[in-house]
Each structure stands twice: as structure tokens, then as C-alpha cells.
Design a protein around this motif. Structure first.
Motif, mmCIF file in Angstrom:
data_model
loop_
_atom_site.group_PDB
_atom_site.id
_atom_site.type_symbol
_atom_site.label_atom_id
_atom_site.label_comp_id
_atom_site.label_asym_id
_atom_site.label_seq_id
_atom_site.Cartn_x
_atom_site.Cartn_y
_atom_site.Cartn_z
ATOM 1 N N ARG A 35 1.000 -1.008 0.110
ATOM 2 C CA ARG A 35 0.222 0.614 0.101
ATOM 3 C C ARG A 35 1.011 0.991 -0.089
ATOM 4 N NH1 ARG A 35 -2.042 3.148 4.143
ATOM 5 N NH2 ARG A 35 -1.167 1.335 5.830
ATOM 6 N N GLU A 36 1.732 1.192 0.605
ATOM 7 C CA GLU A 36 2.827 2.787 0.871
ATOM 8 C C GLU A 36 3.821 2.552 -0.192
ATOM 9 O OE1 GLU A 36 3.024 4.689 2.602
ATOM 10 O OE2 GLU A 36 1.315 3.830 4.106
ATOM 11 N N VAL A 37 4.208 1.614 -0.578
ATOM 12 C CA VAL A 37 5.099 1.653 -2.173
ATOM 13 C C VAL A 37 4.420 2.363 -3.750
ATOM 14 C CG1 VAL A 37 6.345 0.402 -3.265
ATOM 15 C CG2 VAL A 37 7.097 0.440 -0.966
ATOM 16 N N GLU A 38 3.427 1.192 -3.011
ATOM 17 C CA GLU A 38 2.674 1.104 -5.282
ATOM 18 C C GLU A 38 1.711 2.563 -5.380
ATOM 19 O OE1 GLU A 38 0.035 -1.811 -7.137
ATOM 20 O OE2 GLU A 38 -0.860 -1.134 -5.975
ATOM 21 N N GLY A 39 1.776 3.801 -4.715
ATOM 22 C CA GLY A 39 1.531 4.989 -5.096
ATOM 23 C C GLY A 39 2.802 5.475 -5.522
ATOM 24 N N PRO A 40 3.401 6.058 -5.191
ATOM 25 C CA PRO A 40 4.882 6.171 -5.446
ATOM 26 C C PRO A 40 5.324 5.875 -6.347
ATOM 27 C CG PRO A 40 5.014 6.469 -2.474
ATOM 28 C CD PRO A 40 3.779 5.285 -3.125
ATOM 29 N N LEU A 41 5.371 4.709 -6.439
ATOM 30 C CA LEU A 41 5.934 4.047 -7.606
ATOM 31 C C LEU A 41 5.221 4.329 -9.372
ATOM 32 C CD1 LEU A 41 7.610 1.627 -8.887
ATOM 33 C CD2 LEU A 41 5.900 -0.452 -9.029
ATOM 34 N N LEU A 42 3.822 3.912 -9.253
ATOM 35 C CA LEU A 42 2.694 4.410 -10.328
ATOM 36 C C LEU A 42 3.331 6.115 -10.361
ATOM 37 C CD1 LEU A 42 -0.181 3.083 -9.408
ATOM 38 C CD2 LEU A 42 1.532 1.592 -11.007
ATOM 39 N N ARG A 43 3.089 6.552 -9.527
ATOM 40 C CA ARG A 43 3.550 8.408 -9.744
ATOM 41 C C ARG A 43 4.636 8.283 -10.609
ATOM 42 N NH1 ARG A 43 0.393 8.716 -4.750
ATOM 43 N NH2 ARG A 43 2.261 8.453 -3.949
ATOM 44 N N GLU A 44 6.204 8.017 -10.040
ATOM 45 C CA GLU A 44 6.664 8.312 -10.587
ATOM 46 C C GLU A 44 6.978 8.079 -11.780
ATOM 47 O OE1 GLU A 44 9.943 10.213 -9.192
ATOM 48 O OE2 GLU A 44 8.296 10.721 -7.815
ATOM 49 N N VAL A 45 6.663 6.797 -11.815
ATOM 50 C CA VAL A 45 6.872 5.450 -13.357
ATOM 51 C C VAL A 45 5.536 6.487 -14.656
ATOM 52 C CG1 VAL A 45 6.316 4.072 -14.486
ATOM 53 C CG2 VAL A 45 6.850 3.681 -12.488
ATOM 54 N N LEU A 46 4.717 6.855 -13.728
ATOM 55 C CA LEU A 46 3.523 7.811 -14.918
ATOM 56 C C LEU A 46 4.041 8.711 -15.636
ATOM 57 C CD1 LEU A 46 1.318 7.659 -16.300
ATOM 58 C CD2 LEU A 46 0.413 9.056 -14.336
ATOM 59 N N ALA A 57 2.835 2.011 -18.135
ATOM 60 C CA ALA A 57 1.957 -0.059 -18.154
ATOM 61 C C ALA A 57 2.810 -0.665 -18.377
ATOM 62 C CB ALA A 57 0.546 -0.614 -18.726
ATOM 63 N N ALA A 58 3.656 -0.557 -19.869
ATOM 64 C CA ALA A 58 4.471 -1.352 -20.324
ATOM 65 C C ALA A 58 5.748 -1.684 -19.776
ATOM 66 C CB ALA A 58 4.990 -1.176 -21.799
ATOM 67 N N ALA A 59 6.296 -0.677 -19.193
ATOM 68 C CA ALA A 59 7.522 0.143 -18.423
ATOM 69 C C ALA A 59 7.166 -0.944 -17.185
ATOM 70 C CB ALA A 59 7.829 1.366 -17.641
ATOM 71 N N LEU A 60 5.925 -0.993 -16.455
ATOM 72 C CA LEU A 60 5.735 -1.549 -15.514
ATOM 73 C C LEU A 60 5.243 -3.266 -15.230
ATOM 74 C CD1 LEU A 60 3.224 0.716 -13.824
ATOM 75 C CD2 LEU A 60 5.198 0.261 -12.311
ATOM 76 N N GLY A 61 5.208 -3.558 -16.663
ATOM 77 C CA GLY A 61 5.000 -5.070 -16.769
ATOM 78 C C GLY A 61 4.019 -4.999 -16.709
ATOM 79 N N ILE A 62 2.761 -3.936 -16.333
ATOM 80 C CA ILE A 62 1.320 -4.426 -16.332
ATOM 81 C C ILE A 62 0.106 -4.177 -17.828
ATOM 82 C CG2 ILE A 62 1.060 -4.145 -14.353
ATOM 83 C CD1 ILE A 62 0.164 -1.573 -13.803
ATOM 84 N N ASN A 63 -0.512 -4.615 -17.581
ATOM 85 C CA ASN A 63 -1.477 -3.628 -19.378
ATOM 86 C C ASN A 63 -2.210 -2.431 -18.608
ATOM 87 O OD1 ASN A 63 -4.358 -4.065 -17.684
ATOM 88 N ND2 ASN A 63 -3.938 -6.615 -18.527
ATOM 89 N N ARG A 64 -2.134 -1.455 -19.796
ATOM 90 C CA ARG A 64 -2.983 -0.225 -19.355
ATOM 91 C C ARG A 64 -4.037 -0.401 -18.271
ATOM 92 N NH1 ARG A 64 -5.583 4.249 -22.766
ATOM 93 N NH2 ARG A 64 -6.291 2.626 -23.949
ATOM 94 N N ALA A 65 -5.572 -1.448 -18.957
ATOM 95 C CA ALA A 65 -6.669 -1.163 -17.737
ATOM 96 C C ALA A 65 -5.957 -1.357 -16.189
ATOM 97 C CB ALA A 65 -7.339 -2.490 -18.688
ATOM 98 N N THR A 66 -5.204 -1.978 -16.032
ATOM 99 C CA THR A 66 -4.962 -2.492 -14.879
ATOM 100 C C THR A 66 -4.017 -0.926 -13.853
ATOM 101 O OG1 THR A 66 -3.986 -5.085 -15.078
ATOM 102 C CG2 THR A 66 -3.592 -4.167 -13.435
ATOM 103 N N LEU A 67 -3.473 -0.668 -15.025
ATOM 104 C CA LEU A 67 -2.487 0.702 -14.265
ATOM 105 C C LEU A 67 -3.567 1.662 -14.018
ATOM 106 C CD1 LEU A 67 -0.130 2.316 -13.998
ATOM 107 C CD2 LEU A 67 -1.033 3.170 -16.319
ATOM 108 N N ARG A 68 -4.416 1.594 -15.092
ATOM 109 C CA ARG A 68 -5.659 3.084 -14.950
ATOM 110 C C ARG A 68 -6.564 2.077 -13.758
ATOM 111 N NH1 ARG A 68 -8.188 5.166 -19.958
ATOM 112 N NH2 ARG A 68 -9.747 5.924 -18.825
ATOM 113 N N LYS A 69 -6.443 1.200 -12.775
ATOM 114 C CA LYS A 69 -7.021 0.850 -11.824
ATOM 115 C C LYS A 69 -6.758 1.514 -11.308
ATOM 116 C CE LYS A 69 -8.927 -3.527 -9.971
ATOM 117 N NZ LYS A 69 -9.103 -5.092 -10.231
#
Length: 77
Positions: A35-46, A57-69
Motif C-alpha cells: 500500500r505504501e510503495v505502490e502509489g509512489p511507484l505509479l506516480r514516478e513511473v507515470l 504500463a509497459a514499463a511496469l509490466g502490467i496492461n493499461r487497464a490494470t494501471l488505470r485501476k
């Protein structure tokens, strides 16, 4: 040999555990860390990909729908 990121996580978790001592984790340590790491990870990669969700999403290894969720779950637009 640990990667720089792995070493940073290890050091931070050791420090956190030392700080809290025997305090119980209501949700479990794994859930807390995710919970604490995922938000900052998403913000920084985006941000690194200048808001391009497909590239992030490609850099994270997930699809775009999962990223949006995940972005919605963390209140990140």
C-alpha cells in the motif's frame, strides 16, 4: 549481491521494524508495504513517461487497464 533497489528496501524495512518494535500489524506487513510503495511507484513511473499510460504500463509490466485501476485506487490522475 543485492541490487541498489533491493538494498534500499532492505535498509528501509529494517529501520521501520526497529522503529515500531513489537507493535502489531493490523493488516499485515506485506499489505502495508504494498500500500505504501505502490502509489509512489505509479506516480514516478507515470511522471517519467510524461503521463503516457501505455508506456508506463509497459514499463511496469502490467496492461493499461490494470494501471488505470491502480491509479484510481490511489487517487492518481
Amino acid at each position: 549481491m543485492q541490487s541498489a533497489l533491493s538494498e534500499c528496501v532492505s535498509r528501509t524495512v529494517r529501520r521501520y521494524l526497529a522503529d515500531i518494535g513489537d507493535t502489531e500489524f493490523g493488516e499485515g506487513l506485506h499489505a502495508l508495504v504494498i500500500r505504501e510503495v505502490e502509489g509512489p511507484l505509479l506516480r514516478e513511473v507515470l511522471a517519467f513517461h510524461e503521463g503516457n499510460q501505455s508506456r508506463a504500463a509497459a514499463a511496469l509490466g502490467i496492461n493499461r487497464a490494470t494501471l488505470r485501476k491502480k491509479l484510481a485506487a490511489h487517487g492518481i490522475s
